[in-house]
Design a protein around this motif. Structure first.
Motif, PDB file in Angstrom:
ATOM      1  N   GLY A  43       0.934  -1.074  -0.107  1.00 50.75           N
ATOM      2  CA  GLY A  43      -0.011   0.059   0.056  1.00 50.75           C
ATOM      3  C   GLY A  43       1.060   1.132   0.088  1.00 50.75           C
ATOM      4  N   LEU A  44       0.374   2.427   0.113  1.00 49.90           N
ATOM      5  CA  LEU A  44       1.020   3.657  -0.119  1.00 49.90           C
ATOM      6  C   LEU A  44       1.378   4.152   1.561  1.00 49.90           C
ATOM      7  CD1 LEU A  44      -0.697   3.835  -2.707  1.00 49.90           C
ATOM      8  CD2 LEU A  44      -0.166   6.304  -2.553  1.00 49.90           C
ATOM      9  N   PHE A  90       4.950   9.066  -5.280  1.00 51.47           N
ATOM     10  CA  PHE A  90       3.831  10.078  -5.615  1.00 51.47           C
ATOM     11  C   PHE A  90       3.831  11.288  -4.915  1.00 51.47           C
ATOM     12  CE2 PHE A  90       1.832   7.311  -8.223  1.00 51.47           C
ATOM     13  CZ  PHE A  90       1.983   5.900  -7.845  1.00 51.47           C
ATOM     14  N   PHE A 106      -3.082  13.187  -7.098  1.00 54.80           N
ATOM     15  CA  PHE A 106      -1.818  12.492  -7.179  1.00 54.80           C
ATOM     16  C   PHE A 106      -1.071  12.709  -8.651  1.00 54.80           C
ATOM     17  CE2 PHE A 106      -1.423   9.096  -4.040  1.00 54.80           C
ATOM     18  CZ  PHE A 106      -2.745   9.397  -3.296  1.00 54.80           C
ATOM     19  N   GLY A 107       0.171  13.048  -8.526  1.00 52.84           N
ATOM     20  CA  GLY A 107       1.003  12.919  -9.687  1.00 52.84           C
ATOM     21  C   GLY A 107       1.282  11.627 -10.289  1.00 52.84           C
ATOM     22  N   GLN A 108       1.724  11.400 -11.764  1.00 55.93           N
ATOM     23  CA  GLN A 108       1.872  10.457 -12.084  1.00 55.93           C
ATOM     24  C   GLN A 108       2.735   9.391 -11.820  1.00 55.93           C
ATOM     25  OE1 GLN A 108      -0.372   9.239 -14.784  1.00 55.93           O
ATOM     26  NE2 GLN A 108      -1.544  10.835 -13.775  1.00 55.93           N
TER      27      GLN A 108
ATOM     28  N   PHE B  33     -12.352   7.427   2.021  1.00 53.16           N
ATOM     29  CA  PHE B  33     -12.488   7.671   0.414  1.00 53.16           C
ATOM     30  C   PHE B  33     -11.989   6.107  -0.154  1.00 53.16           C
ATOM     31  CE2 PHE B  33     -12.048  12.139   1.040  1.00 53.16           C
ATOM     32  CZ  PHE B  33     -11.511  12.209   2.195  1.00 53.16           C
ATOM     33  N   TYR B  35     -10.122   4.846  -3.752  1.00 51.09           N
ATOM     34  CA  TYR B  35      -9.393   5.199  -4.928  1.00 51.09           C
ATOM     35  C   TYR B  35      -9.218   3.843  -6.040  1.00 51.09           C
ATOM     36  CZ  TYR B  35      -7.640   9.342  -2.707  1.00 51.09           C
ATOM     37  OH  TYR B  35      -7.608  10.511  -2.014  1.00 51.09           O
ATOM     38  N   GLN B  37      -6.423   2.264  -8.886  1.00 51.94           N
ATOM     39  CA  GLN B  37      -4.987   2.521  -9.395  1.00 51.94           C
ATOM     40  C   GLN B  37      -5.031   1.516 -10.601  1.00 51.94           C
ATOM     41  OE1 GLN B  37      -1.603   1.490  -7.109  1.00 51.94           O
ATOM     42  NE2 GLN B  37      -0.383   3.006  -8.221  1.00 51.94           N
ATOM     43  N   GLN B  41      -0.575   2.876 -13.595  1.00 57.35           N
ATOM     44  CA  GLN B  41      -0.854   4.428 -13.574  1.00 57.35           C
ATOM     45  C   GLN B  41      -0.989   4.742 -12.005  1.00 57.35           C
ATOM     46  OE1 GLN B  41      -2.049   5.910 -16.292  1.00 57.35           O
ATOM     47  NE2 GLN B  41      -1.337   4.117 -17.390  1.00 57.35           N
ATOM     48  N   SER B  42      -1.395   6.055 -11.894  1.00 60.28           N
ATOM     49  CA  SER B  42      -1.463   6.710 -10.595  1.00 60.28           C
ATOM     50  C   SER B  42      -2.834   6.503 -10.013  1.00 60.28           C
ATOM     51  CB  SER B  42      -1.413   8.234 -10.816  1.00 60.28           C
ATOM     52  OG  SER B  42      -1.020   8.854  -9.633  1.00 60.28           O
ATOM     53  N   LEU B  43      -3.398   7.147  -8.848  1.00 61.49           N
ATOM     54  CA  LEU B  43      -4.455   6.949  -8.173  1.00 61.49           C
ATOM     55  C   LEU B  43      -5.533   7.899  -8.549  1.00 61.49           C
ATOM     56  CD1 LEU B  43      -2.222   5.753  -6.019  1.00 61.49           C
ATOM     57  CD2 LEU B  43      -3.873   5.893  -4.484  1.00 61.49           C
ATOM     58  N   LEU B  45      -9.250   9.267  -7.502  1.00 58.34           N
ATOM     59  CA  LEU B  45     -10.468   9.183  -6.386  1.00 58.34           C
ATOM     60  C   LEU B  45     -11.707   8.712  -7.172  1.00 58.34           C
ATOM     61  CD1 LEU B  45     -11.219   9.817  -3.467  1.00 58.34           C
ATOM     62  CD2 LEU B  45     -12.109  11.932  -4.279  1.00 58.34           C
ATOM     63  N   GLU B  58     -16.769  11.180  -7.636  1.00 59.23           N
ATOM     64  CA  GLU B  58     -15.995  12.104  -8.720  1.00 59.23           C
ATOM     65  C   GLU B  58     -16.579  11.710 -10.131  1.00 59.23           C
ATOM     66  OE1 GLU B  58     -13.447  14.150  -7.803  1.00 59.23           O
ATOM     67  OE2 GLU B  58     -14.674  13.622  -5.643  1.00 59.23           O
ATOM     68  N   LEU B  92      -7.970   0.950  -3.454  1.00 60.58           N
ATOM     69  CA  LEU B  92      -7.507   1.417  -2.311  1.00 60.58           C
ATOM     70  C   LEU B  92      -8.686   2.288  -1.515  1.00 60.58           C
ATOM     71  CD1 LEU B  92      -4.766   2.037  -4.558  1.00 60.58           C
ATOM     72  CD2 LEU B  92      -3.995   1.598  -2.384  1.00 60.58           C
ATOM     73  N   TYR B 103      -4.299   8.138   5.241  1.00 55.86           N
ATOM     74  CA  TYR B 103      -3.644   6.847   5.511  1.00 55.86           C
ATOM     75  C   TYR B 103      -4.473   5.972   4.617  1.00 55.86           C
ATOM     76  CZ  TYR B 103      -1.511   9.382   9.203  1.00 55.86           C
ATOM     77  OH  TYR B 103      -0.783  10.398   9.769  1.00 55.86           O
ATOM     78  N   PHE B 104      -3.605   5.034   3.980  1.00 55.30           N
ATOM     79  CA  PHE B 104      -4.112   3.957   2.950  1.00 55.30           C
ATOM     80  C   PHE B 104      -3.983   2.641   3.591  1.00 55.30           C
ATOM     81  CE2 PHE B 104      -4.927   6.533  -0.860  1.00 55.30           C
ATOM     82  CZ  PHE B 104      -4.150   7.739  -0.803  1.00 55.30           C
ATOM     83  N   GLY B 105      -5.083   1.825   2.908  1.00 54.21           N
ATOM     84  CA  GLY B 105      -5.027   0.507   3.104  1.00 54.21           C
ATOM     85  C   GLY B 105      -4.019  -0.149   2.213  1.00 54.21           C
ATOM     86  N   PRO B 106      -4.085  -1.551   2.129  1.00 54.43           N
ATOM     87  CA  PRO B 106      -2.990  -2.417   1.401  1.00 54.43           C
ATOM     88  C   PRO B 106      -3.080  -2.513  -0.055  1.00 54.43           C
ATOM     89  CG  PRO B 106      -3.940  -3.809   3.038  1.00 54.43           C
ATOM     90  CD  PRO B 106      -4.576  -2.387   3.580  1.00 54.43           C
ATOM     91  N   ARG B 109      -6.320  -6.073  -5.339  1.00 53.12           N
ATOM     92  CA  ARG B 109      -5.785  -6.314  -6.696  1.00 53.12           C
ATOM     93  C   ARG B 109      -7.036  -7.197  -7.447  1.00 53.12           C
ATOM     94  NH1 ARG B 109      -0.994  -5.701  -9.199  1.00 53.12           N
ATOM     95  NH2 ARG B 109      -0.014  -5.287  -7.109  1.00 53.12           N
TER      96      ARG B 109
END
Lengths: 116, 113
Positions: A43-44, A90, A106-108, B33, B35, B37, B41-43, B45, B58, B92, B103-106, B109
């Protein structure tokens, strides 16, 4: 509208050399900025945050970032890279003014490769 | 900081089916929230999960495709409905508590075949 641009999609450094990951932002008000790291299949993790206090922000694992309003930049640095730093990074800006929890943009992402 | 867990961690699903992802936080939080991914790619929302009311989506995301529940201050679910291969992503969950960072979960997938 808020946005972030990470200037490098991939950065490669040798172990023990400095790391520089570049980020520029755009915001219509004083922004809150963050750097997150994502290791493979993980995760992040929040590395550090800027929320209008000190412009030089220290984070975990020896990383730091400097907020430069005149340059609209928030570059991430580390004096000496370690193999375990290899990951995706990120740069993130909050969509809301400082003090409010809301949408993150988020950025790329920048892939950091660390060579032995 | 809050600790977030997600279930399942990964799944392989057939197109046309639905999957519900659970997100559990170890303490009460103001905001949660979801998200997405996509591969490489990026995340992005998807929506803000509001406790006791409908989620706020969104642009580009709709409730019929991604219904969200948040029955209390520590738990939320995201359902991916009528899945297609384009829904293959990491999903996520994150939370925030007024200090701005999240704070993000794992992550979960998801692969759709």
């Amino acid at each position: 509208a808020q946005s972030v641009t990470q200037l490098d999609s991939h950065v490669s450094v040798s172990e023990g050399t400095p790391v520089l990951l570049r980020c520029n932002y755009s915001s219509s008000y004083s922004p809150s900025l963050f750097w997150y790291v994502q290791h493979p299949n993980k995760g992040l993790q929040l590395l550090l945050k800027y929320t209008s206090a000190a412009t030089l922000v220290k984070g975990i694992n020896g990383f730091e970032a400097e907020f430069k309003k005149s340059e609209t930049s928030f570059h991430l640095t580390k004096p000496s890279a370690h193999m375990s730093d290899a990951a995706e990074y990120f740069c993130v800006v909050s969509a809301l003014p400082s003090g409010n929890t809301g949408k993150l943009i988020f950025g790329q992402g920048t892939t950091l490769q660390v060579k032995p | 900081s809050a600790v977030i867990s997600q279930k399942p961690s990964r799944d392989i699903c057939q197109r046309g089916t639905s999957l519900t992802i659970q997100c559990q936080v170890d303490s009460q939080v103001t905001m949660m929230f979801w998200y997405r991914q996509q591969p490489g790619q990026s995340l992005t929302l998807i929506a803000t999960a509001n406790q006791g009311s409908e989620a706020t989506y969104e642009s580009g995301f709709v409730i019929d495709k991604f219904p969200i529940s948040r029955p209390n201050l520590t738990f939320s679910t995201l359902t991916v409905s009528n899945m297609s291969p384009e829904d293959s992503s990491i999903y996520l969950c994150s939370c925030g508590q007024g200090t701005h960072e999240q704070y993000f979960g794992p992550g979960t997938r998801l692969t759709v075949t």
